[in-house]
Design a protein around this motif. Structure first.
Motif, PDB file in Angstrom:
ATOM      1  N   HIS A   1     -21.848   6.495 122.093  1.00  0.00           N
ATOM      2  CA  HIS A   1     -23.223   6.573 122.583  1.00  0.00           C
ATOM      3  C   HIS A   1     -24.152   7.341 121.632  1.00  0.00           C
ATOM      4  O   HIS A   1     -25.296   6.911 121.378  1.00  0.00           O
TER       5      HIS A   1
ATOM      6  N   HIS B   1     -27.541   6.161 119.268  1.00  0.00           N
ATOM      7  CA  HIS B   1     -28.892   6.742 119.225  1.00  0.00           C
ATOM      8  C   HIS B   1     -29.410   6.807 117.775  1.00  0.00           C
ATOM      9  O   HIS B   1     -30.617   6.698 117.538  1.00  0.00           O
TER      10      HIS B   1
ATOM     11  N   SER C   1     -30.317  14.913 123.643  1.00  0.00           N
ATOM     12  CA  SER C   1     -30.319  14.120 124.877  1.00  0.00           C
ATOM     13  C   SER C   1     -29.998  15.013 126.058  1.00  0.00           C
ATOM     14  O   SER C   1     -29.993  16.237 125.934  1.00  0.00           O
TER      15      SER C   1
ATOM     16  N   ASP D   1     -31.839   6.068 126.753  1.00  0.00           N
ATOM     17  CA  ASP D   1     -30.642   5.223 126.683  1.00  0.00           C
ATOM     18  C   ASP D   1     -30.996   3.746 126.807  1.00  0.00           C
ATOM     19  O   ASP D   1     -31.767   3.358 127.680  1.00  0.00           O
TER      20      ASP D   1
END
Ligand code: KG4
Ligand code: ZN
Length: 354
Positions: free
Chosen positions: A113, A117, A138, A311
């Motif tokens: 993840h 980004h 985040s 996201d």
């Protein structure tokens, strides 16, 4: 044959999203469903997130193909966020992507993840590629790293406790603002005076040297405690309501100053004046403006429009395309990992890998 079309699926937290990316990085279709059920509870409820992903994912993927005017049979791979994140939420995406890839007889690609980004800004600006110093901020992570090229990363700093977004969310809750807290604090701070309540700048001292273990690291839980103490004292004096906007502005200024100064340290040390901002907090306008000003005209700053900063499945598709081009195909026994390690992240001496 070189892969050209990749579907990306993102379900690691409270956004159900899919993106369809064509090589070298063109976004053809993109859908984000933000779950609003969590606002009722002031934070993400993992079990509700997983259920909402399950009921929404099919429609989100269908809409993405519809926008692109493509069919599932045309993809060269199905990429999915395999971690880190909420395990129940991740499992929905991983199982769903696995079933789709298996049925289509196409490769399955596991994506990290936070690495995804890093790819977001390149979907809007083809120049947003390494080398760069990246600040990933985040709700779950705060990472400062150096990327000489895609897939190769040196960890410079990270948070020792709360993530930057987590601090925004917790302080917002304290001030009675809705979830997610970042945008709410940003809006309220516009009317406030950032100098009214001097708050600490944790782990930022002028006498630090690059050999100090906390030179690049962050810590936001003490800052949050400072806001708690201040809030309680203002409440006792019956002045909390009138001071809220100043508290929001003072808190935002403290977080932004630490993030900007630590990133500039990385710029000075690496000699790389290209900086990339990623993760939900990178949508913060003060952070973007201050970073651009401190970098100056000799520097280059990359960030995404707010839709791609939070996201989303588009960044997962783009990161998946990179991994697929490198020949990295996941096995059918792929599972989600809530603490998946960042791929190829080497520690600088003296730093821990998250
Ligand atoms: O990357 P992201 O969408 O999800 C995670 O991977 O965690 O980041 C969400 C975080 C939340 O903590 C939210 O409050 C924060 O990003 N955020 C912001 C802003 N927009 C979102 N923080 C500060 N200013 C903003 N404008
Ligand atoms: Zn994220």
């Amino acid at each position: 044959m070189k892969p050209t079309l990749v579907l990306g699926i993102e379900t690691s937290c409270d956004e159900t999203s899919a993106g369809l990316v064509e090589a070298p990085g063109r976004l053809l279709g993109h859908t984000i469903h933000s779950q609003d059920v969590h606002a009722l509870y002031g934070g993400v409820v993992p079990e509700l997130a997983a259920r909402a992903h399950l009921s929404r994912l099919e429609a989100v993927v269908e809409e993405t193909f519809r926008q692109a005017g493509r069919r599932p049979e045309e993809v060269d791979g199905v990429a999915v966020t395999a971690g880190p994140g909420l395990i129940g939420a991740l499992l929905v995406g991983v199982c769903w992507a696995k079933a789709l890839a298996f049925a289509l007889r196409k490769p399955l690609v596991a994506v990290h993840h936070m690495e995804a980004h890093l790819f977001s800004p390149s979907l809007e600006d083809s120049g947003a590629v390494p080398p760069f110093v990246a600040l990933l901020v985040s709700g779950g992570h705060t990472l400062l790293l150096y990327a000489p090229r895609w897939g190769e990363y040196t960890l410079l700093g990270q948070t020792r406790d709360d993530a930057a977004g987590e601090a925004f969310d917790k302080v917002a809750r304290l001030l009675g603002l809705p979830y997610p807290g970042g945008p709410a604090i940003q809006t309220l701070a516009q009317e406030g005076d950032p100098a009214r309540h001097p708050l600490p700048r944790p782990m930022l001292r002028s006498n630090q040297t690059p050999d100090d273990p906390d030179y690049y690291d962050f810590s936001f839980s003490g800052l949050k405690t400072a806001v708690v103490t201040l809030t309680e004292s203002l409440e006792r004096q019956g002045r909390l309501e009138e001071e809220k906007r100043h508290l929001a502005a003072s808190f935002q200024a403290a977080v932004v100053e630490v993030l900007v100064e630590k990133t500039l340290r990385a710029v000075e040390q690496t000699g790389c004046r290209r900086v990339l901002l990623g993760g939900g907090v990178s949508a913060n306008r003060l952070l973007r403006a201050r970073m651009a000003r401190r970098l100056g005209p000799g520097g280059k700053l990359f960030f995404s429009t707010p839709r791609l900063a939070v996201d989303n499945g588009a960044m997962v598709a783009r990161a998946g395309l990179f991994r697929l081009e490198a020949g990295e195909v996941a096995s059918w026994s792929l599972s989600a990992d809530a603490n998946l390690p960042f791929p190829n992240l080497r520690p600088r001496q003296g730093t821990r890998v998250p």
